[in-house]
Structures are given as structure tokens and as C-alpha cells.
Design a protein around this motif. Structure first.
Motif, PDB file in Angstrom:
ATOM      1  N   ARG A 274       0.674  -1.314   0.029  1.00 44.83           N
ATOM      2  CA  ARG A 274       0.189  -0.057  -0.076  1.00 44.83           C
ATOM      3  C   ARG A 274       0.796   1.199  -0.008  1.00 44.83           C
ATOM      4  O   ARG A 274       1.858   1.335   0.628  1.00 44.83           O
ATOM      5  N   THR A 275       0.277   2.314  -0.562  1.00 49.66           N
ATOM      6  CA  THR A 275       1.149   3.549  -0.705  1.00 49.66           C
ATOM      7  C   THR A 275       0.526   4.521   0.424  1.00 49.66           C
ATOM      8  O   THR A 275      -0.482   4.716   0.621  1.00 49.66           O
ATOM      9  N   GLY A 276       1.574   5.281   1.069  1.00 52.62           N
ATOM     10  CA  GLY A 276       1.281   6.235   2.052  1.00 52.62           C
ATOM     11  C   GLY A 276       2.210   7.434   1.947  1.00 52.62           C
ATOM     12  O   GLY A 276       3.363   7.437   1.147  1.00 52.62           O
ATOM     13  N   CYS A 277       1.942   8.608   2.763  1.00 50.17           N
ATOM     14  CA  CYS A 277       2.670   9.807   2.628  1.00 50.17           C
ATOM     15  C   CYS A 277       2.229  10.649   3.877  1.00 50.17           C
ATOM     16  O   CYS A 277       1.380  10.872   4.113  1.00 50.17           O
ATOM     17  N   GLU A 278       3.373  11.086   4.440  1.00 52.45           N
ATOM     18  CA  GLU A 278       3.384  11.947   5.494  1.00 52.45           C
ATOM     19  C   GLU A 278       4.109  13.202   5.134  1.00 52.45           C
ATOM     20  O   GLU A 278       4.882  13.188   4.534  1.00 52.45           O
ATOM     21  N   SER A 279       3.471  14.300   5.717  1.00 51.17           N
ATOM     22  CA  SER A 279       3.810  15.856   5.396  1.00 51.17           C
ATOM     23  C   SER A 279       4.579  16.284   6.607  1.00 51.17           C
ATOM     24  O   SER A 279       3.590  16.453   7.551  1.00 51.17           O
TER      25      SER A 279
ATOM     26  N   VAL B  49       7.146  12.845   2.834  1.00 52.72           N
ATOM     27  CA  VAL B  49       8.024  11.473   3.152  1.00 52.72           C
ATOM     28  C   VAL B  49       6.978  10.392   2.587  1.00 52.72           C
ATOM     29  O   VAL B  49       5.941  10.111   3.149  1.00 52.72           O
ATOM     30  N   GLY B  50       7.372   9.937   1.486  1.00 49.61           N
ATOM     31  CA  GLY B  50       6.410   9.005   1.102  1.00 49.61           C
ATOM     32  C   GLY B  50       7.031   7.563   1.476  1.00 49.61           C
ATOM     33  O   GLY B  50       8.100   7.298   1.797  1.00 49.61           O
ATOM     34  N   TYR B  51       5.936   6.688   1.514  1.00 47.46           N
ATOM     35  CA  TYR B  51       6.457   5.140   1.770  1.00 47.46           C
ATOM     36  C   TYR B  51       5.417   4.151   1.263  1.00 47.46           C
ATOM     37  O   TYR B  51       4.473   4.467   0.596  1.00 47.46           O
ATOM     38  N   ARG B  52       5.973   2.891   1.323  1.00 48.51           N
ATOM     39  CA  ARG B  52       4.916   1.698   1.150  1.00 48.51           C
ATOM     40  C   ARG B  52       4.872   0.831   2.388  1.00 48.51           C
ATOM     41  O   ARG B  52       5.738   0.931   3.181  1.00 48.51           O
ATOM     42  N   TYR B  53       3.597   0.245   2.627  1.00 52.65           N
ATOM     43  CA  TYR B  53       3.493  -0.576   3.739  1.00 52.65           C
ATOM     44  C   TYR B  53       2.853  -1.844   3.574  1.00 52.65           C
ATOM     45  O   TYR B  53       2.103  -2.125   2.689  1.00 52.65           O
ATOM     46  N   ILE B  54       3.114  -3.084   4.252  1.00 53.34           N
ATOM     47  CA  ILE B  54       2.379  -3.954   4.297  1.00 53.34           C
ATOM     48  C   ILE B  54       2.320  -4.500   5.943  1.00 53.34           C
ATOM     49  O   ILE B  54       3.015  -4.437   6.668  1.00 53.34           O
TER      50      ILE B  54
END
Length: 221
Positions: free
Chosen positions: A180-185, A192-197
Motif C-alpha cells: 500500500r502507498t502512503g505519505c506524511e507531510s 515523506v512517501g512510503y509503502r507498507y504491508i
């Protein structure tokens, strides 16, 4: 204070106990004082990548490793070993202290998240204590608070993932297609973009293939 001015590239692995604040606030103090330090000790011992410890922050262990980036398979095995250690620890409480387990842990009050990041650090020596400095250190800390609703998961930052050239390895060990794709500002840091499982989706890593790769080390480099 002595500073080491040169920047070094570093791999970050930060296991963090999800639900820690609520657990401390709502649990018998004697029980929580026994459970949390014991769990952190178990997670520290589960250092199959022989990482160093930058700091311990109550509910999180800031592991890091300079030099060559660990192979994807080794990172996946480290995450799996941490989650298995966490799960086995909770199961041991269920078996050995069923009364407190039912009161404080039966509804999955505690979970584990693991932040994986890569970036640059500067190392400072402050009265004999090593302190990690730099924007990427701040990012790794900031990501402990994010919008992911799950209790047990691995977060892989885009900066870490950009260093992985072999997408087949990511697919094999982290289900690249399903991440899954996520992003924090963050103020001053930007997006700051990321992927997670979720770690439950990583259960396939508990098979004999990965178990044979490592035996948890009881020494922290």
C-alpha cells in the motif's frame, strides 16, 4: 562535545510497540513494568543483522547499520524475526499469566510496527554518548507517528526503496505488487512517501527457508 563532521549512509530499522501509551495508562503498573522492559530486551536480542542501537525511546528501539545496505532478503528476515519474537512473547504471557493476559492483552492491545529507512547521518560524541544527527534521523523518528490504521506492519520509505534495484526481490519478500502507498507531510521536511504491508501478510516468511537463514544474535554490535 566532539563531532564527526562526515556524513555516513545508514540503514535504519526501528521496531516500535503500537498501543504503548494506552497500555501504560490503563494497565496495572506492576504488570506493565514487567512486560515492557522484558519485551524490549527480547527485541534487542533479536538482532540478526548485527545492527547498532542509536537509542531506546520507551517503546521503540532505534537500530541502525552503516556501510553496505543489507540485502532485501535479510531485511525481510529481520522484520519477520522481530514480529515472531513479539508474537511469541505475547503468547508466553497467555500461557504463563492467563489472568493478566485476559485483562490487558487479550484484545490485541499491543502491536508492533517496524520502520525501514535509509539515509545520511552524522555521529556526535556527547560526553561519551553517541548521538545520531541529521534529517534522515528525524524522518525515522517522525514516521513512528503516521496515518496507517493497522497495528502490525512494516513501513518502507521511498528513499529506502529507491536503493533497491531488483524489483523481483521486493516482490518475493515484500509482495511489491500489493504494498500500500502512503505519505506524511512534516514541517521543514516536506513530504515523506512510503509503502507498507501488514505483518500478518508476511506470515509466509516464517517458513523454514527464512528460519534457516538466521539465528537471532544475543549480541548487539
Amino acid at each position: 562535545m566532539e563531532n564527526k563532521d562526515e556524513l555516513e549512509s545508514a540503514f535504519f530499522c526501528v521496531p516500535d510497540i503500537t498501543g504503548f501509551t494506552k497500555f501504560i495508562a490503563t494497565t496495572d503498573i506492576q504488570f506493565s513494568r514487567e512486560v515492557i522492559p522484558a519485551l524490549l530486551r527480547k527485541l534487542i536480542d533479536c538482532n540478526v543483522l548485527k545492527m547498532k542501537i542509536g537509542e531506546i525511546e520507551g517503546d521503540a528501539i532505534f537500530f541502525y547499520k552503516t556501510g553496505r545496505l543489507p540485502a532485501v532478503s535479510r531485511v525481510a528476515a529481520q522484520c519477520t524475526a522481530l514480529y515472531k519474537t513479539f508474537s511469541d512473547f505475547i503468547a508466553s504471557i497467555k500461557n504463563n499469566d492467563p489472568e493478566n493476559y485476559e485483562k490487558y492483552l487479550a484484545d490485541s492491545q499491543l502491536g508492533l510496527k517496524i520502520i525501514i529507512h535509509y539515509g545520511d547521518i552524522s555521529i556526535a560524541n556527547i560526553k561519551g554518548r553517541i548521538k545520531l544527527l541529521g534529517q534522515d534521523v528525524i524522518i525515522a523518528h517522525k514516521l513512528l507517528k503516521n496515518k496507517i490504521p493497522d497495528f502490525n506492519y512494516i513501513l518502507l520509505t521511498d528513499k529506502y526503496l529507491s536503493k533497491i534495484k531488483d524489483r523481483d526481490n521486493l516482490q518475493r519478500w515484500f509482495h511489491w505488487e500489493e504494498l500500500r502507498t502512503g505519505c506524511e507531510s512534516y514541517e521543514f521536511l516536506g513530504d515523506v512517501g512510503y509503502r507498507y504491508i501488514t505483518l500478518d501478510e508476511m506470515d509466509f516468511l516464517l517458513d523454514t527457508e527464512v528460519s534457516a537463514m538466521f539465528k537471532p544474535s544475543k549480541k548487539t554490535a
